[in-house]
Enzyme design. Structure first.
Site, mmCIF file in Angstrom:
data_model
loop_
_atom_site.group_PDB
_atom_site.id
_atom_site.type_symbol
_atom_site.label_atom_id
_atom_site.label_comp_id
_atom_site.label_asym_id
_atom_site.label_seq_id
_atom_site.Cartn_x
_atom_site.Cartn_y
_atom_site.Cartn_z
ATOM 1 N N HIS A 296 45.198 32.513 45.450
ATOM 2 C CA HIS A 296 43.964 33.312 45.551
ATOM 3 C C HIS A 296 42.752 32.599 44.965
ATOM 4 O O HIS A 296 41.624 33.063 45.133
ATOM 5 C CB HIS A 296 44.165 34.663 44.859
ATOM 6 C CG HIS A 296 45.091 35.562 45.623
ATOM 7 N ND1 HIS A 296 44.647 36.559 46.447
ATOM 8 C CD2 HIS A 296 46.436 35.562 45.720
ATOM 9 C CE1 HIS A 296 45.686 37.160 47.008
ATOM 10 N NE2 HIS A 296 46.789 36.572 46.582
ATOM 11 N N ASP B 226 34.597 30.265 43.488
ATOM 12 C CA ASP B 226 35.422 31.458 43.705
ATOM 13 C C ASP B 226 36.337 31.211 44.894
ATOM 14 O O ASP B 226 35.901 30.613 45.888
ATOM 15 C CB ASP B 226 34.507 32.659 44.023
ATOM 16 C CG ASP B 226 35.005 33.958 43.401
ATOM 17 O OD1 ASP B 226 36.225 34.100 43.254
ATOM 18 O OD2 ASP B 226 34.165 34.822 43.080
HETATM 19 C C1 GDG Z 1 40.785 36.752 42.834
HETATM 20 C C2 GDG Z 1 39.963 35.498 43.156
HETATM 21 C C3 GDG Z 1 39.646 36.334 45.491
HETATM 22 C C4 GDG Z 1 35.431 45.018 40.421
HETATM 23 N N1 GDG Z 1 34.852 45.841 39.549
HETATM 24 C C5 GDG Z 1 35.392 47.051 39.713
HETATM 25 C C6 GDG Z 1 36.327 46.973 40.734
HETATM 26 N N2 GDG Z 1 36.348 45.708 41.151
HETATM 27 C C7 GDG Z 1 37.165 45.181 42.245
HETATM 28 C C8 GDG Z 1 36.270 44.816 43.403
HETATM 29 C C9 GDG Z 1 37.074 43.730 44.098
HETATM 30 C C10 GDG Z 1 37.852 43.106 42.955
HETATM 31 O O1 GDG Z 1 37.809 43.987 41.842
HETATM 32 C C11 GDG Z 1 37.291 41.765 42.504
HETATM 33 O O2 GDG Z 1 37.645 40.815 43.488
HETATM 34 P P1 GDG Z 1 37.033 39.369 43.581
HETATM 35 O O3 GDG Z 1 37.492 38.759 44.833
HETATM 36 O O4 GDG Z 1 35.555 39.484 43.513
HETATM 37 O O5 GDG Z 1 37.497 38.573 42.285
HETATM 38 P P2 GDG Z 1 38.866 38.282 41.423
HETATM 39 O O6 GDG Z 1 39.290 39.464 40.669
HETATM 40 O O7 GDG Z 1 38.524 37.100 40.593
HETATM 41 O O8 GDG Z 1 40.008 37.908 42.497
HETATM 42 C C12 GDG Z 1 38.947 35.794 44.244
HETATM 43 C C13 GDG Z 1 40.578 37.467 45.130
HETATM 44 O O9 GDG Z 1 41.478 37.116 44.071
HETATM 45 C C14 GDG Z 1 41.418 37.890 46.331
HETATM 46 O O10 GDG Z 1 42.120 36.825 46.854
HETATM 47 O O11 GDG Z 1 38.674 36.839 46.378
HETATM 48 O O12 GDG Z 1 38.241 34.614 44.598
HETATM 49 O O13 GDG Z 1 39.316 35.007 41.973
HETATM 50 O O14 GDG Z 1 37.968 44.291 45.015
HETATM 51 O O15 GDG Z 1 36.069 45.963 44.170
HETATM 52 N N3 GDG Z 1 37.015 48.030 41.170
HETATM 53 C C15 GDG Z 1 36.780 49.222 40.552
HETATM 54 N N4 GDG Z 1 35.902 49.355 39.527
HETATM 55 C C16 GDG Z 1 35.189 48.298 39.078
HETATM 56 O O16 GDG Z 1 34.398 48.424 38.136
HETATM 57 N N5 GDG Z 1 37.441 50.306 40.977
#
Ligand code: GDG
Length: 516
Positions: free
Chosen positions: A191, A403
């Site tokens: 990821h 990312d």
């Molecule tokens: C890894 C990789 C890759 C965030 N704040 C809240 C909340 N979130 C949810 C978002 C989103 C998720 O968390 C964050 O996803 P990201 O993709 O931005 O980042 P990582 O956690 O670092 O994920 C990344 C991912 O895996 C998938 O392969 O895209 O590059 O680093 O879904 O909505 N959800 C809630 N409250 C929050 O305050 N409910």
């Protein structure tokens, strides 16, 4: 502001229009998902165990899939020692899939999770070499814990099951399973980014990690670039390695062993996000937020607490915007939500202090009666509250320094049909969303400030047109498409199951280097 045409060739080419899968239904094997954390965490609150939903990209991606298909999810509960298993059993019954916890001792968590995973692999794979702590003892814990996960997988899976291992914490699971004599079909998805060869070679356990990954039958990445980096590393340590195929999935043969290697950009549950964004209660909550900010232009940032997300750099860009364009003072406000993460790691605590210092400094400089430039929240939002923010914000600043993909960018598009997305060139999502996003270099604060200024004055028609293109992409390449693509690549009998061309992207050479 960077135009797509100015991007390095490989970035510009990752448009990932992956219509390469066959239409036949995939084999009905049971899916066994393995990740470091279960989609729920156990916590003791006032002497009683409580189950809380997990957050982060992986959970957001995989939970709807297992709810949809059923299966088993193997992972750690986030706590050490004895836990109340009845909560997990109840959750499984309601969720429609089984949870199988892997118990970890405190020492193991320290070495495997905080140590090897988060002090070595995470910074290194994101290109932050100087943040790595190459402590030799961490490797032992990494291997021990990976073996525990492998043992659990061996115990709960049947011969026809598909075992799908996720992410950088568990790169050694297939190696252990093979040692145990397991011949099952094993898939792995990374990821986070896979680093370029000159960064990867600094890892003291580099050859072992490559060897372990090749024990999977399929290794998947988000982007063409990650896959290319991986193949180059395999070639470095295995000079006789042969790559065959020219599409998004190729085979890599090292000695007797052949592994499929592909890129599959992860998506989101588009329909769930866009439907929720239209719910009456969410629309009202979004209006509430806008009223509270006196109808100013809301620019939204939502990130886990992490140095890879570029939060201090983003604040500097806001400072630069207000300095450079004083007419925007009182007109734009950044709402920055930082979700607590890895607080037990010293570097994250220092980052939090740095973020809070900057908020104080910038607000001190530009606050006026009735106006605050940065609204900072250090907490996790409820899902509907998050979606209401997506809806309320006219712009989203998604500016990670690096990312794997970045789901926030895609979720914003699904929830806000007229918003402007500023997107870092260094997020995997840039490959797919460059058709509508304002691409920025997050290190270039002047460039980001200019992009904000430009967006503030952008005609409504241009905003909508840009967003329409991005929504179309996010809608089409949703999370179930992603799972389906990966599983088809995992089950397909021969590479001939995959056409050599994808719409709009052609692969010229054996290595899969794209050309126009
Ligand atoms: C890894 C990789 C890759 C965030 N704040 C809240 C909340 N979130 C949810 C978002 C989103 C998720 O968390 C964050 O996803 P990201 O993709 O931005 O980042 P990582 O956690 O670092 O994920 C990344 C991912 O895996 C998938 O392969 O895209 O590059 O680093 O879904 O909505 N959800 C809630 N409250 C929050 O305050 N409910």
């Amino acid at each position: 502001m960077t135009d797509a045409s100015e991007l390095p060739e490989d970035t510009a080419y990752e448009s990932n229009n992956l219509e390469f899968m066959t239409e036949e239904p995939i084999d009905p094997q049971r899916l066994v998902v393995i990740s470091n954390r279960l989609p729920v965490a156990l916590k003791k609150v006032e002497g009683r165990w409580k189950l809380t939903p997990g957050s982060g990209g992986l959970v957001s991606a995989m939970a709807p899939v297992l709810r949809d298909r059923g299966g088993t999810w193997i992972g750690w509960t986030g706590t050490s020692g004895d836990v109340d298993k009845s909560l997990i059993t109840d959750f499984s019954r309601n969720a429609g899939y089984d949870l199988r916890p892997v118990p970890l001792e405190e020492e193991e968590v320290r070495g495997f999770y905080q140590g090897f995973s988060n002090e070595i692999i995470w910074p290194l794979f994101h290109g932050f070499q100087s943040r790595c702590n190459f402590e030799p003892n961490y490797w032992h814990d990494y291997l021990t814990v990976n073996r525990k996960f492998a043992e659990q997988a061996q115990a709960v899976s049947g011969p026809g099951d598909y075992i799908w291992v996720h992410d950088y914490h568990l790169m050694h699971v297939a190696w252990w399973l093979r040692q145990m004599g397991c011949r099952r079909n094993l898939g792995f998805f990374l990821h986070i980014p896979f680093p370029p060869v000159d960064i990867f070679v600094t890892l003291p356990w580099r050859a072992k990690i490559i060897q372990a990954l090749l024990e999977f039958d399929l290794v998947g990445f988000h982007t063409y670039r990650d896959r290319r980096n991986f193949i180059q590393c395999v070639n470095l340590f295995n000079p006789g390695a042969k790559t065959r195929g020219r599409g998004p999935v190729v085979t890599l043969t090292v000695g007797e062993r052949t592994t499929r290697v592909g890129f599959f950009p992860i998506g989101i549950d588009y329909k769930a996000f866009s439907d929720t964004a239209r719910k009456k209660s969410v629309v009202e909550e979004a209006h509430e937020f806008q009223r509270a900010l006196r109808k100013r232009t809301i620019i939204l940032g939502v990130d886990r607490l992490d140095y890879s997300k570029g939060i201090p750099e983003r604040f500097e860009a806001i400072r630069e915007t207000l300095k450079r364009y004083p007419e925007l003072i009182g007109k734009i406000s950044l709402v920055q939500v930082v979700v607590p993460s890895r607080e037990e790691v010293g570097e994250y605590k220092a980052l939090k202090d740095e973020i809070e210092r900057l908020v104080g400094e910038i607000n001190g400089e530009f606050t006026r009666p009735g106006y605050i430039p940065i609204h900072y929240q250090y907490r996790s939002l409820g899902r509907e509250e998050l979606i209401a923010y997506y809806r309320a914000a006219s712009m989203a600043l998604v500016t990670p320094l690096r990312d794997g993909m970045n789901l926030v960018a895609k979720e914003y598009c699904a929830c806000n049909p007229s918003g402007v997305l500023f997107l870092s060139e260094f997020a995997g999502a840039a490959a797919q969303l460059q058709n509508g996003a304002l691409l920025v270099n997050p290190y270039d604060v002047v460039g980001v400030a200019k992009a904000i200024h430009r967006a503030y004055h952008m005609e409504k028609a241009e905003r909508s047109q840009r967003m329409r293109k991005m929504r179309e992409t996010v809608r089409k390449y949703h999370i179930f498409w992603w799972v389906d693509s990966f599983l088809r690549a995992g089950f397909g009998r021969t590479l001939d199951d995959f056409p050599q061309e994808m719409t709009g992207v052609h692969f010229a050479s054996e290595m899969g280097e794209p050309h126009e």
